[in-house]
Structures are given as structure tokens and as C-alpha cells.
Design a protein around this motif. Structure first.
Motif, PDB file in Angstrom:
ATOM      1  N   MET A 168       0.789  -1.227   0.000  1.00 21.99           N
ATOM      2  CA  MET A 168       0.000   0.000   0.000  1.00 21.99           C
ATOM      3  C   MET A 168       0.827   1.286   0.000  1.00 21.99           C
ATOM      4  O   MET A 168       0.372   2.316  -0.496  1.00 21.99           O
ATOM      5  CB  MET A 168      -0.945   0.008   1.213  1.00 21.99           C
ATOM      6  CG  MET A 168      -1.936  -1.146   1.229  1.00 21.99           C
ATOM      7  SD  MET A 168      -2.910  -1.269  -0.298  1.00 21.99           S
ATOM      8  CE  MET A 168      -3.936   0.175  -0.143  1.00 21.99           C
ATOM      9  N   TRP A 208      -2.419  -4.515   2.557  1.00 23.98           N
ATOM     10  CA  TRP A 208      -3.844  -4.876   2.557  1.00 23.98           C
ATOM     11  C   TRP A 208      -3.984  -6.349   2.173  1.00 23.98           C
ATOM     12  O   TRP A 208      -3.594  -6.763   1.080  1.00 23.98           O
ATOM     13  CB  TRP A 208      -4.554  -3.957   1.558  1.00 23.98           C
ATOM     14  CG  TRP A 208      -6.005  -4.234   1.277  1.00 23.98           C
ATOM     15  CD1 TRP A 208      -6.876  -4.994   1.978  1.00 23.98           C
ATOM     16  CD2 TRP A 208      -6.755  -3.691   0.185  1.00 23.98           C
ATOM     17  NE1 TRP A 208      -8.122  -4.972   1.414  1.00 23.98           N
ATOM     18  CE2 TRP A 208      -8.075  -4.176   0.301  1.00 23.98           C
ATOM     19  CE3 TRP A 208      -6.434  -2.840  -0.877  1.00 23.98           C
ATOM     20  CZ2 TRP A 208      -9.072  -3.842  -0.609  1.00 23.98           C
ATOM     21  CZ3 TRP A 208      -7.430  -2.511  -1.786  1.00 23.98           C
ATOM     22  CH2 TRP A 208      -8.737  -3.004  -1.647  1.00 23.98           C
ATOM     23  N   TRP A 236     -13.972  -5.016  -1.138  1.00 27.36           N
ATOM     24  CA  TRP A 236     -13.525  -3.628  -1.288  1.00 27.36           C
ATOM     25  C   TRP A 236     -12.508  -3.472  -2.417  1.00 27.36           C
ATOM     26  O   TRP A 236     -12.253  -2.352  -2.868  1.00 27.36           O
ATOM     27  CB  TRP A 236     -12.952  -3.103   0.026  1.00 27.36           C
ATOM     28  CG  TRP A 236     -13.973  -3.017   1.114  1.00 27.36           C
ATOM     29  CD1 TRP A 236     -14.125  -3.856   2.174  1.00 27.36           C
ATOM     30  CD2 TRP A 236     -15.019  -2.045   1.224  1.00 27.36           C
ATOM     31  NE1 TRP A 236     -15.193  -3.470   2.940  1.00 27.36           N
ATOM     32  CE2 TRP A 236     -15.768  -2.360   2.385  1.00 27.36           C
ATOM     33  CE3 TRP A 236     -15.400  -0.946   0.461  1.00 27.36           C
ATOM     34  CZ2 TRP A 236     -16.861  -1.616   2.803  1.00 27.36           C
ATOM     35  CZ3 TRP A 236     -16.502  -0.198   0.876  1.00 27.36           C
ATOM     36  CH2 TRP A 236     -17.213  -0.537   2.029  1.00 27.36           C
ATOM     37  N   PHE A 237     -11.921  -4.581  -2.891  1.00 29.67           N
ATOM     38  CA  PHE A 237     -10.984  -4.494  -4.010  1.00 29.67           C
ATOM     39  C   PHE A 237     -11.734  -4.058  -5.274  1.00 29.67           C
ATOM     40  O   PHE A 237     -11.315  -3.131  -5.975  1.00 29.67           O
ATOM     41  CB  PHE A 237     -10.300  -5.847  -4.237  1.00 29.67           C
ATOM     42  CG  PHE A 237      -9.185  -5.802  -5.243  1.00 29.67           C
ATOM     43  CD1 PHE A 237      -7.892  -5.504  -4.850  1.00 29.67           C
ATOM     44  CD2 PHE A 237      -9.417  -6.046  -6.580  1.00 29.67           C
ATOM     45  CE1 PHE A 237      -6.848  -5.450  -5.771  1.00 29.67           C
ATOM     46  CE2 PHE A 237      -8.388  -6.001  -7.515  1.00 29.67           C
ATOM     47  CZ  PHE A 237      -7.103  -5.698  -7.111  1.00 29.67           C
ATOM     48  N   ALA A 239     -13.113  -0.501  -4.933  1.00 29.50           N
ATOM     49  CA  ALA A 239     -12.105   0.544  -5.089  1.00 29.50           C
ATOM     50  C   ALA A 239     -11.972   0.991  -6.540  1.00 29.50           C
ATOM     51  O   ALA A 239     -11.469   2.076  -6.819  1.00 29.50           O
ATOM     52  CB  ALA A 239     -10.759   0.052  -4.570  1.00 29.50           C
ATOM     53  N   TRP A 283     -13.303   2.587   1.723  1.00 29.89           N
ATOM     54  CA  TRP A 283     -13.669   2.768   0.328  1.00 29.89           C
ATOM     55  C   TRP A 283     -13.059   4.009  -0.314  1.00 29.89           C
ATOM     56  O   TRP A 283     -12.395   3.917  -1.352  1.00 29.89           O
ATOM     57  CB  TRP A 283     -15.191   2.807   0.204  1.00 29.89           C
ATOM     58  CG  TRP A 283     -15.677   2.691  -1.192  1.00 29.89           C
ATOM     59  CD1 TRP A 283     -15.153   1.928  -2.187  1.00 29.89           C
ATOM     60  CD2 TRP A 283     -16.803   3.368  -1.761  1.00 29.89           C
ATOM     61  NE1 TRP A 283     -15.878   2.075  -3.349  1.00 29.89           N
ATOM     62  CE2 TRP A 283     -16.896   2.951  -3.118  1.00 29.89           C
ATOM     63  CE3 TRP A 283     -17.736   4.274  -1.264  1.00 29.89           C
ATOM     64  CZ2 TRP A 283     -17.882   3.425  -3.970  1.00 29.89           C
ATOM     65  CZ3 TRP A 283     -18.726   4.725  -2.112  1.00 29.89           C
ATOM     66  CH2 TRP A 283     -18.801   4.308  -3.446  1.00 29.89           C
ATOM     67  N   ARG A 315      -9.257   4.036  -0.821  1.00 29.53           N
ATOM     68  CA  ARG A 315      -8.854   3.019  -1.797  1.00 29.53           C
ATOM     69  C   ARG A 315      -9.252   3.403  -3.212  1.00 29.53           C
ATOM     70  O   ARG A 315      -8.541   3.097  -4.175  1.00 29.53           O
ATOM     71  CB  ARG A 315      -9.448   1.671  -1.395  1.00 29.53           C
ATOM     72  CG  ARG A 315      -8.772   1.079  -0.162  1.00 29.53           C
ATOM     73  CD  ARG A 315      -9.554  -0.074   0.422  1.00 29.53           C
ATOM     74  NE  ARG A 315      -8.831  -0.723   1.521  1.00 29.53           N
ATOM     75  CZ  ARG A 315      -9.369  -1.601   2.344  1.00 29.53           C
ATOM     76  NH1 ARG A 315     -10.650  -1.935   2.205  1.00 29.53           N
ATOM     77  NH2 ARG A 315      -8.650  -2.149   3.299  1.00 29.53           N
ATOM     78  N   MET A 348      -6.529   3.612  -6.156  1.00 31.14           N
ATOM     79  CA  MET A 348      -6.660   2.772  -7.351  1.00 31.14           C
ATOM     80  C   MET A 348      -6.996   3.600  -8.586  1.00 31.14           C
ATOM     81  O   MET A 348      -6.575   3.259  -9.703  1.00 31.14           O
ATOM     82  CB  MET A 348      -7.728   1.700  -7.115  1.00 31.14           C
ATOM     83  CG  MET A 348      -7.406   0.760  -5.961  1.00 31.14           C
ATOM     84  SD  MET A 348      -5.766   0.012  -6.028  1.00 31.14           S
ATOM     85  CE  MET A 348      -5.969  -1.083  -7.395  1.00 31.14           C
TER      86      MET A 348
END
Length: 893
Positions: free
Chosen positions: A373, A410, A461-462, A465, A500, A503, A507
Motif C-alpha cells: 500500500m 492490505w 472492497w478491491f 475501489a 472505500w 482506496r 486505485m
């Protein structure tokens, strides 16, 4: 072409009936295509990507708040002529959805393992699709004007391919790796969790002091302290601080673990606190993140003692098969029997719990997939620091930066079946790891087709994001992505700033090289009237659909947003909802009044501002001031305050004052008709209110449009009519005179209320107005009608030396009003009433003082009861003081 639904003013009910209006207009808006977004290269669009609700059931009141705030923004920008996109969607919600479906299977006497992965995924997909449709219908009930043609689901093919693309890109850059690390393990959900998915709760526990025998030195021990005795079975070392004189002689020696007999080294490490416990600590690398780091530095083995369900495994020796907490109890008993338990101390410490199911989590070393991260966080920190992205309210900027500057890797793998499966395959023959966007046909190293995909799925959440750019077509080069990205505002709750928002920023920058949005708007949580968080356990959950049925959509929207500010929690209560419904009815009745007597030829008269009666000039200038303030507040994201201003203008200035004063002119055929101004202010107010209360404003606007002059409006719907811009400038003279009129009426009304004057009784009023007298004389009719004052006499000079026992004197801004007491009350009867109430009040004060002075009561009664009685005493004393002041006015009579 779709026809505008017809509204018949003669058939309008006395009160607003939302049920007969809302569906009609929503279908009209849909059929007209007003929600659909269009690309206009000449204009900059306003874009919101909806935070996707989880497909785990129905919407709750928090979703209603989110939808309302976003709809307010979209409707305002649309009415300002900007291209707008509000893209809706839903989230597959990995753990949460899987838990729901597994409960359904359990109720049927089966499990996901029995039906198999493919059947489980298909069943969950059917459940999710049903929830998706329910959520869409509920959003429509809330009146939200998003572009339904662009609705997305996180597991749709487009977003799914984007997720795989990002995984592969990050893996190739070395930012995604697989390694054995300490992960938060939930035994109930049977999966690893990220740090953000763990709630830490302070619990009263114990600190057990345990002696470990020193190998080769009979009768010599080293004592350690632990909050989890069961993890002794996984120890691989004892550590002390090398600077601690008490333990220097122990470094390099070997201790023996109780009950399993494993010999472990005693090591020195600077990370050991000399003040915790005895200063010597047990090292359990497989079950503690700090111990894991120590083990890496000293090359210690990792011994996992837990099964996935938190029972003890074969490494636990004689305790194999026991539940972790049963093992704790058993090992403490055995330590005591063996004389190895030195003492037990009470100890309060933070214990991690699964955010989804509240199970106590276990730190467990396991092979998981992680994202590095720190490299992603650096540019995300910079864009907030330099103002490229603004966080509203600003106080959350510091919170964001603090978390980002201390960010940890993460954990993105989850031991679930529902979600985006990790795009990694392992060769069964040569062990090669293949990371690919699409399923590989064979092993690139040995050529075999014997490949097995990683069974884990990605953290929900990946994919979330990536939401702002994947919903617009990324990684493809689409016209939507090129025009609508970066988006404008990300509106969401402050509670998911880290989960959220942070991220998405990281991203978005990594994948596109651009920020995902320029503004983050954080709203607060919805709480009950006492400020408690809403939960099913407390029984204080507000069901938005039930609320819509009882109060109407517009009332719910108003109750959720009026007077609120970014980042602050909202207290919602039945009284707040009722007040919003009352406002809708007030507006309805005012509009009915204006339209019922509407004469098109009078309403069509040109408004010549300088020649208008003073009250017309006043209401138009107040309208202009309100419009200007509302636009300023909307641009500054102060939607709650903007709505409060609109509410206060319509309810107070327009309904309570202007309409009531205009009624006297409507009854006078010789007076200048107020109809042009009545209509103009009503129509403008409806457009001003529309973003907040879309249904009632459309219904009334369409009714008004049918009856107003031909050039009244060219738009076929209020939602595509232009949002008001200020026209009339401030009018100090009108404000001064009308301010005096309002003050006089309010003063007389307050006096009537204080002395409980019957509604039908007239009171005499003598007014000293000074230089305002000529203007105020034209409002005699208003004073009579609105204050029930007759006769009203204007005094030539300021009154002096009046007997205050015989008169009430109201000293106002620029005027004074004298109300003779005899016109308000029967003095003899009023004195008698006041004396009786004062006597009762004094008796009540004496009773409460005696009760509160009783030490037995104070010591035995709950604190809340004592406080309640003290508040009652304060209230009675305050009322008694007011009564005595009133009685003193009659002292000379």
C-alpha cells in the motif's frame, strides 16, 4: 409522445396525498427520458457514481439519506443546464451476502459444501438478482433521478474483467504478492479479514503469569505474562529486552514449554517492553503480529495451533479438538495443578471482533494475497494535500492523511466462494504460478493442461475501489470514460472513508493516472431521537418503505436533510417526519388557495416593480435574497442549510405573511391585484424546492402551469425547468416597513398567548410608529386580521408615564405598542387565576425540595430518577417566576 399526466385543481384534496402522485410522476419522468445522460463536448458534466448498496436485502434509512443527498445535487445541476450523470449500481458484498445464503441453506438442513461451489454460486447469484431488483424499486420510490440505463453490478462482466486486469497489472509491478503473514481470521465466516473489517472492543480480561522451566537448571524458571494462555502451545521463543538487567543472564538459554515439552530459545529483542508483565514475553509467531515480526528477525519457526473453526489442532498436543476458549480454561487449570501459574491479574485490553458477525477474531499466520500500500498511498496523499481532491467537511482531511501516512499492506484474499475469484492458476505438475486476465489453456513452463485456480476470492472492497472508472467502461477506451471521468463528487458516509474512499483514490490514480473525483462529500450516520445508532437489537430501526407509506417520500427526504450539515450525525424522530409532512400540506394548501381564485387576465399583468405595493416589493426582494443564498449554499455543499432557507421562506415569508396580507387586497376590487406576484413567487418557490421535494413540486407546478398565462413556462416538466436565479435586488425600505408590521403582529400575538386571550376576543392596540406611521397605516387591515386587534390607534408621540399595571408595553425595533390590560383580560379573574397557580407552584416546589433534600432518596434512587426530579424542580421554579411577574403587573389594581 408521452402526454403530461393531467391534474384537476377542482379535485385536489384538502391535504396532499403522496400515494396518488408519486408513481404517476416517476413514470412520466422515466418515459420522457429525463434521467438519461447525454454527452455534450461543449459542456463540462456533473457526475456522481452511486455508492453501490449491498445485495443483502433491502435498503435502510442510511441508503435513503445517501440517495436523497445525491438526488438533490443531480437535480440542481440538471436544472442549471449542465450535462449530468448519476450512475446507479449494486455491490455483490462477498462476506455479507455469503453469510445470508449460508443461513438459508442451514435452515434447509444443508451447507455450501454439500451442494458444491458451482451450485452455491448460482443460488447466491439468484438471491443477489432478486435483491438487486428490490433495491432498484426502492430507489425509485425515493424519487431518485439516476440513469437506469447505465446500472451496474460489481460482478457484471465489464467490472469483473477490469478487476482481473488490475490484479494482473499490480502483480506484474510487484505490488501484489502472496506470502505467509499474520491475518485476522474469523472462525465464524471462515475467512481472513483486512484490518478495517475488525472492530476492536475494550474488554475486561486477565493477565496470567506463567513459569517456564529453564532447561538444564533444576528449579530455575522464567516467568511470562499472557492474555491468551491457550497460545502457549504455539510458542517458539521467550523474548526479553537486551537492555533489561533483570534478564541479561537468561539470553541464550533454553526454556521448556509446559505440557507439550517443546524446548524454545530465550532471545533478546529491542521490541520487548520492559514494563509489560514481568518484562519477559512469550513469542507466538503464528498467532500475534508483533511476535511474527520478532520471528522474522530471529528466524523462528511458525507453529499454528488452530483449525479454521478455532478448535485446537494436532500441534496443541493433549488439547487437540478443544474449542479455543475451552482450551484456555483447561490449560489454566493444568498450570495451577503443575504449580506453574504464579498469579492472575485483572486486565482491560482491546479484543478484535469480526465486523460482520461479532465473533472474536484470531490472528493466524497463513498464506494470503496482499497489496503493497505505501507506493499507492503516496500519490493519494499528495492529491489531498495539494487540494486536487477536497474532503468535505475539511476536518476529515486530517483523519484521512493520518491513516494514509500509517498505512499497512492490505490482505485482499478471502476464503469464500462468492465474489471475484483470484485470477491465479497453479500448475499441478511443475508448481508454476500463472497470473492472467483470462483463463490460461495450459502451463507456460511445462505445457501441461493440469491447472488449478486459486480457490479464494478477492476482498469486496478491491472491486469497490475500482467503481468510479470500471463503471464507465475502463479498461476499454469508451466515450463514457473519456467524457465522464474523472467524476465530480463522491458522496458517502464518513464511516467508510478508509474502507472505500481512500482506496478509490489510490486505485483511480494507479489505474488511470487521474483522480477519480474532485470532491469527497461525507454525510453523518442516521440515529434515533436519543442519538443512539439504529439497530434491530435496539428495536429503533426506521424502515424507509414504511415511512414512505405513512409520511410520503418528500417528507422523508426533507426530514433526513433539512438543517443537517456535512459529517454530522442526523437524529430522526416521528416528530421530525410529521413536521416535514406538515410542511408539504402547508405548501399544498397555499398553492390551492392561489390557484383556486386565479384569474388568468389578472395573473398575466406585467410586474412593474417600482409601482408595486410595498408588501409585493418585500416578498420579491425576500425571494431574490433566498434564491441567491440557496445557490451559494448549494455550490458550497450546504444542502441542509439551503433547504432550511427554502422551507423558512415558503412557510414564513410567503404563507404566513405575504399570502395573509394579500388576502385583504383580494377582497378589495379596487386594490391592485396581488395575483401576478402570488403566482410568480409560488412558481419560483416550487422550482427552488424541487431538488429537495420532487413529487409535490411537480404536481403543483403542473397544476399551476395549466391555469397560469400562456407564457408561464415552456418546459414540460419542472425537473428540466431552469433553477431560479436572483432577479429582484434587496429593498431596504420594504424590508424596514414589513419588518415593523411583522414585529407588531408577533408582539400582539405573543401577548394574547401569554394571557390566554380567547381567539374570538378583540384586543385594543395603540401604536407609536414615528416616521413609519404613514406606511404602517395602510396595514390596519393586516393588524385586525392577523392579530385580532381592533381598534388600532396610532399615537402622535411616544407614550410616557403609563401605568404598567394597567397596560402591556411592547418596545419593538422602531415602534412601541400599548395593549390596555382591560382589553386582554378580566383583571379580577386573571388575578385570581394567577394566585391559584402560584399557590400550586409553591406547593410543588416545596414537595420537590423536600424529596431532593432527602439523603435516603438520593442514595437509593437511580441517578436518572434523581436528575429527572431536579429538572422538574427547575421547570416549576421557572414557571413560578413567570407567574409572579405577571401577577406583579396587577399590584396597583
Amino acid at each position: 409522445m408521452t402526454e403530461t399526466p393531467q391534474s384537476n385543481i377542482e379535485e385536489m384534496p384538502r391535504a396532499y396525498e403522496p400515494g396518488k402522485v408519486e408513481e404517476k410522476w416517476y413514470q412520466f419522468w422515466l418515459e420522457k427520458g429525463y434521467f438519461k445522460s447525454k454527452i455534450d463536448p461543449k459542456k463540462k458534466p456533473f457526475v456522481i457514481i452511486m455508492p453501490p448498496p449491498n445485495v443483502t436485502g433491502e435498503l435502510h434509512v442510511g441508503h435513503a439519506l445517501t440517495a436523497t443527498i445525491e438526488d438533490i445535487m443531480i437535480r440542481w445541476h440538471r436544472m442549471r443546464g449542465e450535462p449530468t450523470l448519476w450512475l446507479p449500481g449494486v455491490d455483490h458484498a462477498g462476506i455479507a451476502t455469503q453469510v445470508v445464503v449460508e443461513r438459508q441453506l442451514a435452515a434447509e438442513g444443508t451447507t455450501r459444501y454439500r451442494i458444491g461451489r458451482e451450485a452455491f454460486e448460482e443460488r447466491t447469484r439468484r438471491w443477489a438478482e432478486g435483491c438487486r431488483q428490490t433495491i432498484s424499486r426502492q430507489h425509485m420510490r425515493l424519487g431518485i433521478s439516476c440513469d437506469w440505463s447505465r446500472e451496474r453490478f460489481t460482478l457484471d462482466e465489464g467490472p469483473s474483467r477490469a478487476v482481473r486486469t488490475v490484479f494482473v497489472n499490480l502483480y506484474k509491478k510487484g505490488l501484489i504478492y502472496r506470502g505467509e503473514r499474520i491475518a485476522n481470521w474469523c472462525p465464524r465466516c471462515a475467512t481472513a479479514l483486512s484490518d478495517l473489517e475488525v472492530d476492536h472492543k475494550d474488554l475486561e480480561g486477565h493477565l496470567w503469569y506463567v513459569r517456564y522451566p529453564i532447561v538444564g537448571e533444576e528449579g530455575k524458571y522464567i516467568t511470562v505474562a499472557t492474555t491468551r494462555p491457550e497460545t502457549i502451545l504455539g510458542d517458539t521463543a521467550v523474548a526479553v529486552n537486551p537492555q533489561d538487567e533483570r534478564f541479561k543472564e537468561f539470553i541464550g538459554k533454553v526454556a521448556r514449554l509446559p505440557f507439550v515439552g517443546r524446548e524454545i530459545p530465550i532471545i533478546g529483542d529491542e521490541a520487548v517492553s520492559t514494563t509489560f508483565g514481568t518484562g519477559a514475553v512469550k513469542i507466538t509467531p503464528a498467532h500475534d503480529p508483533v511476535d511474527f515480526d520478532v520471528a522474522q528477525r530471529h528466524n523462528l519457526p511458525l507453529i499454528n495451533i488452530l483449525n479454521p473453526d478455532a478448535t485446537m489442532n494436532e500441534n496443541a498436543g493433549p488439547y487437540k479438538g478443544l474449542d479455543r476458549f475451552a482450551c484456555r480454561k483447561a490449560i489454566v487449570e493444568d498450570l495451577e495443578k503443575a504449580g506453574l501459574l504464579v498469579k492472575i491479574e485483572p486486565y482491560k485490553h482491546a479484543v478484535g471482533h469480526c465486523q460482520r458477525c461479532a465473533t472474536v477474531i484470531e490472528p493466524v499466520a497463513s498464506k494470503q494475497w496482499f497489496v503493497k500500500m505505501v507506493p499507492l498511498a503516496k500519490p493519494a496523499i499528495e492529491v489531498v494535500k495539494n487540494g486536487t481532491i477536497a474532503i468535505i467537511p475539511e476536518r476529515f482531511t486530517k483523519v484521512y492523511l493520518n491513516w494514509m501516512e500509517n498505512i499497512r499492506d492490505w490482505c485482499i484474499s478471502r476464503q469464500l466462494w462468492w465474489g471475484h475469484r483470484i485470477p491465479v492458476w497453479y500448475c499441478k505438475d511443475c508448481g508454476e504460478t500463472i497470473v492472467s486476465v483470462e483463463p490460461p489453456s495450459g502451463c507456460a513452463r511445462c505445457g501441461t493442461t493440469g491447472l488449478e485456480q486459486d480457490p479464494d476470492v478477492l476482498d469486496t472492497w478491491f472491486s469497490s475501489a475500482l467503481w468510479p472508472h470500471t463503471t464507465l467502461g475502463w479498461p476499454d477506451d469508451t466515450s463514457d470514460f473519456n467524457y465522464f471521468y474523472p467524476t465530480t463528487v463522491m458522496e458517502t458516509g464518513y464511516d467508510i472513508l478508509f474502507f472505500w474512499v481512500a482506496r478509490m483514490i489510490m486505485m483511480g490514480l494507479e489505474d488511470t493516472g487521474k483522480i477519480p473525483f474532485s470532491t469527497v462529500y461525507l454525510h453523518g450516520l442516521v440515529r434515533d431521537e436519543r442519538g443512539d445508532k439504529m439497530s434491530k437489537v435496539r428495536g429503533n430501526v426506521l424502515n424507509p418503505l414504511e415511512t414512505l407509506e405513512e409520511y410520503g417520500t418528500d417528507a422523508l427526504r426533507m426530514a433526513l436533510t433539512t438543517g443537517t450539515s456535512p459529517g454530522n450525525d442526523i437524529k430522526i424522530a416521528p416528530e421530525r417526519l410529521a413536521a416535514a409532512r406538515n410542511f408539504a400540506n402547508k405548501l399544498w394548501n397555499a398553492a390551492r388557495f392561489v390557484m383556486r381564485g386565479l384569474e388568468p387576465e389578472k395573473a398575466a399583468a406585467q410586474i412593474d416593480y417600482p409601482r408595486l405595493p410595498l408588501e409585493d416589493r418585500w416578498i420579491l426582494s425576500r425571494l431574490g435574497e433566498t434564491v441567491s443564498s440557496v445557490n451559494r449554499l448549494m455550490a458550497g455543499f450546504e444542502f441542509g442549510e439551503a433547504q432550511r432557507l427554502v422551507h423558512d421562506f415558503i412557510w414564513g415569508d410567503y404563507c404566513d405573511w405575504y399570502i395573509e396580507i394579500a388576502k385583504t387586497r383580494l377582497r378589495d376590487d379596487k386594490a391592485v391585484s396581488p395575483q401576478p406576484v402570488l403566482v410568480k413567487v409560488l412558481e419560483t418557490s416550487l422550482r427552488l424546492l424541487h431538488p429537495f421535494m420532487p413529487f409535490i413540486t411537480e404536481e403543483l407546478w403542473q397544476n399551476l402551469k395549466k391555469r397560469a398565462p400562456a407564457d408561464f413556462a415552456t418546459a414540460e416538466s419542472i425537473m428540466i425547468a431552469p433553477f431560479p436565479e436572483a432577479e429582484a435586488a434587496a429593498d431596504p425600505e420594504a424590508a424596514r416597513v414589513m419588518g415593523a408590521v411583522i414585529e407588531i403582529v408577533r408582539g400582539i400575538r405573543n401577548a394574547r398567548a401569554e394571557y390566554q386571550v380567547a381567539a374570538e376576543r378583540w384586543v385594543e392596540a395603540q401604536i407609536y410608529a414615528g416616521e413609519l406611521e404613514p406606511q404602517l397605516k395602510s396595514y390596519l387591515g393586516a393588524f385586525e386580521t392577523l392579530a385580532r386587534a381592533r381598534p388600532v390607534v396610532f399615537l402622535p408621540k411616544r407614550p410616557e408615564g403609563l401605568d404598567t399595571s394597567q397596560n402591556i408595553i411592547l418596545v419593538l425595533g422602531e415602534t412601541e405598542v400599548i395593549l390596555p390590560m382591560v382589553s386582554l383580560v378580566d383583571v379580577t379573574e386573571e388575578k385570581k387565576r394567577l394566585e391559584q397557580e402560584i399557590a400550586q407552584g409553591r406547593n410543588e416546589v416545596a414537595r420537590l425540595e423536600k424529596l431532593l433534600g432527602d439523603e435516603a432518596f438520593r442514595s437509593k434512587a437511580p441517578a436518572v430518577v434523581v436528575l429527572k426530579q431536579q429538572q422538574a424542580l427547575d421547570s416549576v421554579r421557572s414557571r413560578l417566576e413567570r407567574l409572579e411577574q405577571q401577577l406583579s403587573r396587577f399590584a396597583k389594581s
